[in-house]
Each structure stands twice: as C-alpha cells, then as structure tokens.
Design a protein around this motif. Structure first.
Motif, PDB file in Angstrom:
ATOM      1  N   LEU A  61      20.825  67.509 141.581  1.00 16.54           N
ATOM      2  CA  LEU A  61      21.006  68.811 142.225  1.00 16.54           C
ATOM      3  C   LEU A  61      19.765  69.210 143.023  1.00 16.54           C
ATOM      4  N   TRP A  62      18.590  68.981 142.443  1.00 19.12           N
ATOM      5  CA  TRP A  62      17.337  69.308 143.122  1.00 19.12           C
ATOM      6  C   TRP A  62      17.222  68.512 144.427  1.00 19.12           C
ATOM      7  N   ASN A  63      17.551  67.222 144.350  1.00 24.03           N
ATOM      8  CA  ASN A  63      17.485  66.373 145.540  1.00 24.03           C
ATOM      9  C   ASN A  63      18.516  66.783 146.591  1.00 24.03           C
ATOM     10  N   SER A  64      19.549  67.492 146.178  1.00 24.13           N
ATOM     11  CA  SER A  64      20.553  68.005 147.121  1.00 24.13           C
ATOM     12  C   SER A  64      20.182  69.380 147.659  1.00 24.13           C
ATOM     13  N   GLY A  65      19.035  69.885 147.234  1.00 22.69           N
ATOM     14  CA  GLY A  65      18.544  71.151 147.768  1.00 22.69           C
ATOM     15  C   GLY A  65      18.853  72.378 146.923  1.00 22.69           C
ATOM     16  N   TYR A  66      19.457  72.186 145.760  1.00 21.60           N
ATOM     17  CA  TYR A  66      19.765  73.335 144.909  1.00 21.60           C
ATOM     18  C   TYR A  66      18.560  73.688 144.061  1.00 21.60           C
ATOM     19  N   ARG A  67      18.287  74.974 143.971  1.00 21.40           N
ATOM     20  CA  ARG A  67      17.231  75.469 143.104  1.00 21.40           C
ATOM     21  C   ARG A  67      17.910  76.217 141.969  1.00 21.40           C
ATOM     22  N   TYR A  68      17.373  76.113 140.788  1.00 20.65           N
ATOM     23  CA  TYR A  68      18.073  76.599 139.600  1.00 20.65           C
ATOM     24  C   TYR A  68      17.091  77.002 138.527  1.00 20.65           C
ATOM     25  N   ILE A  91      21.965  74.682 133.241  1.00 27.63           N
ATOM     26  CA  ILE A  91      21.528  74.867 134.619  1.00 27.63           C
ATOM     27  C   ILE A  91      22.204  76.135 135.139  1.00 27.63           C
ATOM     28  N   ALA A  92      21.417  77.034 135.702  1.00 29.24           N
ATOM     29  CA  ALA A  92      21.980  78.253 136.296  1.00 29.24           C
ATOM     30  C   ALA A  92      21.500  78.335 137.743  1.00 29.24           C
ATOM     31  N   ILE A  93      22.443  78.242 138.661  1.00 29.00           N
ATOM     32  CA  ILE A  93      22.118  78.401 140.074  1.00 29.00           C
ATOM     33  C   ILE A  93      22.342  79.879 140.374  1.00 29.00           C
ATOM     34  N   THR A  94      21.276  80.646 140.230  1.00 27.97           N
ATOM     35  CA  THR A  94      21.386  82.103 140.273  1.00 27.97           C
ATOM     36  C   THR A  94      21.823  82.611 141.645  1.00 27.97           C
ATOM     37  N   LYS A  95      21.418  81.936 142.709  1.00 23.50           N
ATOM     38  CA  LYS A  95      21.780  82.359 144.066  1.00 23.50           C
ATOM     39  C   LYS A  95      23.293  82.464 144.234  1.00 23.50           C
ATOM     40  N   VAL A 130      27.817  66.391 141.500  1.00 24.87           N
ATOM     41  CA  VAL A 130      27.119  67.157 142.528  1.00 24.87           C
ATOM     42  C   VAL A 130      28.125  67.646 143.572  1.00 24.87           C
ATOM     43  N   ASN A 131      29.108  66.815 143.903  1.00 28.68           N
ATOM     44  CA  ASN A 131      30.134  67.229 144.864  1.00 28.68           C
ATOM     45  C   ASN A 131      30.947  68.415 144.350  1.00 28.68           C
ATOM     46  N   VAL A 132      31.202  68.452 143.046  1.00 30.46           N
ATOM     47  CA  VAL A 132      31.907  69.605 142.463  1.00 30.46           C
ATOM     48  C   VAL A 132      31.071  70.867 142.674  1.00 30.46           C
ATOM     49  N   VAL A 133      29.762  70.752 142.499  1.00 28.62           N
ATOM     50  CA  VAL A 133      28.877  71.897 142.727  1.00 28.62           C
ATOM     51  C   VAL A 133      28.921  72.291 144.207  1.00 28.62           C
TER      52      VAL A 133
END
Length: 145
Positions: free
Chosen positions: A31-38, A51-55, A129-132
C-alpha cells in the motif's frame, strides 16, 4: 504429523503476534509503495484496525484463516476431532462474532471495512491492493455526487 508437548504448544501460542504480523507488513509495504498513507493499529477506532487509511475512512484488517474462522463449517468439523475442541470452537466463534461487531461499529461511524485473509495477502498482494484502489475510487465517486 509431529505431536507437540503441552509445553511446546504453549510456547508456540505465546509467540503468535497480535500486530506487525507478516501479512500486515506485506500489505502495508504494498500500500505504501502504491502511494497510500495510513495509520497502523489505529487505537481511535473500534477493533484497532491493522491499517487505517484515514483520508478515505477505510479500515483494513488482515485476518489469519485459523483464528478468524475461514471456511468455518469445515474448520469446525476438524476442531471437533482434535484436542480441546470446545475451547477452540468457542474461541474462534467469539472472534468471528467480535469481527462482525467491529465491522458494524465502524460502518456506523462512516468507515468502509475491508478484511483480507492472510493467504490472499501472501499469494495475491496486488489483488488486495487493487481492492483498496477500487474502494478509494468508489468513495471518491460517491463524494462527487
């Protein structure tokens, strides 16, 4: 199959981690490598999501197949034939019930809940990651309307 002594089994069970498990780390890196911050193990939410993607208000749980009851009817039959069957059936049933309660509580707070099985994370990380990605896309589209 090797049988463990009660002492060996106890030592094995003590070493099972509650956070920073291998499946969590694999998914977090992807997820991090895909640009998601959590946030990890986010204590401000029910169930402390792995993992919580707060955005985007996405709570992600990385569940092991055994402790969270994947293919429950089949697993339950296997457990019935093993030692300490009542304990394990009750423990896993409680875990599954708690998972449902946590999902409902998070949804009630407006969060989207995603749960991935450990084997899926290990074998099909990109699919997870695709589901995310798809969830984020759907949430963005809903916010536009």
């Amino acid at each position: 199959m090797d049988k463990l002594t009660p002492e060996q089994r106890h030592r094995n069970m003590q070493n099972i981690k509650a956070k920073d498990t291998s499946i969590e780390c694999i998914l977090r890196v992807a997820l991090w490598n895909s640009g998601y911050r959590y946030r990890k193990n986010y204590k401000k939410l029910p169930g402390k999501p792995d993992i919580a993607i707060t955005k985007y208000r996405i709570a992600i749980f990385c569940d092991s197949e055994f402790f969270h009851g994947k293919d429950w009817e089949q697993l339950k039959e296997q457990l019935k034939r093993g030692k300490n069957a009542d304990f394990w059936i009750e423990k896993i049933s409680r875990n599954m019930h708690r998972d449902e309660e946590v999902n409902a509580a998070l949804r009630g707070l407006g969060w989207t809940v995603l749960r991935f099985w450990g084997r899926d994370i290990k074998k099909n990380t990109e699919e997870c990651v695709n589901v995310v990605h798809e969830t984020v896309f759907d949430l963005r589209m809903q916010n536009r309307e």
